[in-house]
Structure formats: structure tokens, C-alpha cells
Motif scaffolding. Structure first.
Motif, PDB file in Angstrom:
ATOM      1  N   THR A   3       0.562  -1.250  -0.094  1.00 26.12           N
ATOM      2  CA  THR A   3       0.017  -0.083   0.326  1.00 26.12           C
ATOM      3  C   THR A   3       0.975   1.440   0.450  1.00 26.12           C
ATOM      4  N   THR A   4       0.616   1.818  -0.729  1.00 26.33           N
ATOM      5  CA  THR A   4       1.614   3.536  -1.149  1.00 26.33           C
ATOM      6  C   THR A   4       0.704   4.042   0.112  1.00 26.33           C
ATOM      7  N   VAL A   5       2.207   4.604   0.884  1.00 30.34           N
ATOM      8  CA  VAL A   5       1.134   5.945   1.690  1.00 30.34           C
ATOM      9  C   VAL A   5       2.395   6.951   1.943  1.00 30.34           C
ATOM     10  N   SER A   6       0.930   8.390   1.993  1.00 29.67           N
ATOM     11  CA  SER A   6       1.593   9.226   1.373  1.00 29.67           C
ATOM     12  C   SER A   6       2.822  10.498   2.365  1.00 29.67           C
ATOM     13  N   LEU A   7       3.330  10.350   2.708  1.00 22.94           N
ATOM     14  CA  LEU A   7       3.625  11.200   4.385  1.00 22.94           C
ATOM     15  C   LEU A   7       3.754  12.209   4.283  1.00 22.94           C
ATOM     16  N   THR A   8       3.469  12.679   2.749  1.00 22.08           N
ATOM     17  CA  THR A   8       2.929  14.328   3.153  1.00 22.08           C
ATOM     18  C   THR A   8       2.205  14.599   3.872  1.00 22.08           C
ATOM     19  N   GLU A   9       0.705  13.551   3.460  1.00 22.99           N
ATOM     20  CA  GLU A   9      -0.197  13.859   4.374  1.00 22.99           C
ATOM     21  C   GLU A   9      -0.880  13.154   5.203  1.00 22.99           C
ATOM     22  N   LEU A  10       0.366  12.210   5.917  1.00 22.58           N
ATOM     23  CA  LEU A  10      -0.146  11.183   7.622  1.00 22.58           C
ATOM     24  C   LEU A  10       1.107  12.393   8.114  1.00 22.58           C
ATOM     25  N   SER A  26       1.372  12.934  18.944  1.00 22.22           N
ATOM     26  CA  SER A  26       0.852  12.151  18.267  1.00 22.22           C
ATOM     27  C   SER A  26       2.062  11.344  17.240  1.00 22.22           C
ATOM     28  N   ALA A  27       1.553   9.742  16.863  1.00 17.50           N
ATOM     29  CA  ALA A  27       2.123   8.623  16.307  1.00 17.50           C
ATOM     30  C   ALA A  27       1.077   7.706  15.327  1.00 17.50           C
ATOM     31  N   VAL A  28       1.651   7.248  14.794  1.00 19.23           N
ATOM     32  CA  VAL A  28       0.941   5.840  13.776  1.00 19.23           C
ATOM     33  C   VAL A  28       2.464   4.906  12.902  1.00 19.23           C
ATOM     34  N   THR A  29       2.387   3.837  13.287  1.00 15.61           N
ATOM     35  CA  THR A  29       2.729   3.073  12.526  1.00 15.61           C
ATOM     36  C   THR A  29       2.738   2.495  10.916  1.00 15.61           C
ATOM     37  N   VAL A  30       3.780   2.959   9.865  1.00 22.24           N
ATOM     38  CA  VAL A  30       3.175   2.772   8.731  1.00 22.24           C
ATOM     39  C   VAL A  30       3.538   1.672   8.214  1.00 22.24           C
TER      40      VAL A  30
END
Length: 111
Positions: A3-10, A26-30
Motif C-alpha cells: 500500500t502506498t503511503v503519502s508521508l506528506t499527507e500523514l 501523535s504517532a502512527v506506525t506505517v
């Protein structure tokens, strides 16, 4: 599944969450997780917040996505701005957000 993750949006989403939270973080594991060898986590911190002194569970790097941070150990300190990739020292270290910041933390657990 890839799955592609946009680091900019995240980064924008996590920074908004950090600014609205009581602790300023705040944190989220990608990628990966507790049971995986590789773990990548997007972490956002309000200016003046950070991660207190801790050790790393393995080899690690920190990439600055937004803002300005300081990574420090007992003997040295390094600053990072967007686009900078900092190797995390093996000794006890801390991270300080010098301004509202978002980082990508990459850790490979020691075996």
C-alpha cells in the motif's frame, strides 16, 4: 499487500493531532509493528515537546519531514530540518522539537 503511503499527507494529519492533543505528540506506525523486525513510525511533536531519554531496540534512523528537531545523547547533539536523515546513536538519547515537527522513525530490532 503493498500500500502506498503519502508521508506528506500523514505528516499533516499527525501534526494536526499533536497540536490538538494534551501531550503535544501523535504517532502512527506505517510499516511493521511490535512483532516485525522493521518498524517505521511517523511521529509529530508540538514545539517544545519531545521524547525523553531512552535507548533504541536496534539500529535506527530519524528522517525529518516537517520542522526542526534536535537529537541528543549525553555527549553530542545534532539538529535536523526537512530532508535530513540522522542515524540514531546506540547510547541513550532524546529528541526535542525545536518547532512543530514531524519525523519518520525507522527501527530494525536487534536479533
Amino acid at each position: 499487500m503493498n500500500t502506498t503511503v503519502s508521508l506528506t499527507e500523514l505528516a499533516s494529519q499527525e501534526l494536526a493531532s499533536a497540536l490538538a492533543s494534551n501531550n503535544g505528540r501523535s504517532a502512527v506506525t506505517v510499516c511493521g509493528g511490535r512483532d516485525a523486525q522493521l518498524r517505521q513510525t511517523v511521529m509529530a511533536m508540538r514545539a517544545g515537546e519531545g521524547l525523553s531519554e531512552h535507548s533504541s531496540p536496534g539500529e535506527a534512523t530519524l528522517q525529518v519531514l516537517v520542522g526542526h528537531i534536535a537529537l541528543r545523547s549525553a555527549d553530542e547533539s545534532w539538529e535536523g530540518k526537512p530532508g535530513d536523515l540522522l542515524p540514531i546513536p546506540t547510547e541513550i538519547h532524546a529528541v526535542d522539537a525545536l518547532e512543530d515537527s514531524v519525523i519518520l522513525l525507522t527501527v530494525i530490532k536487534a536479533q
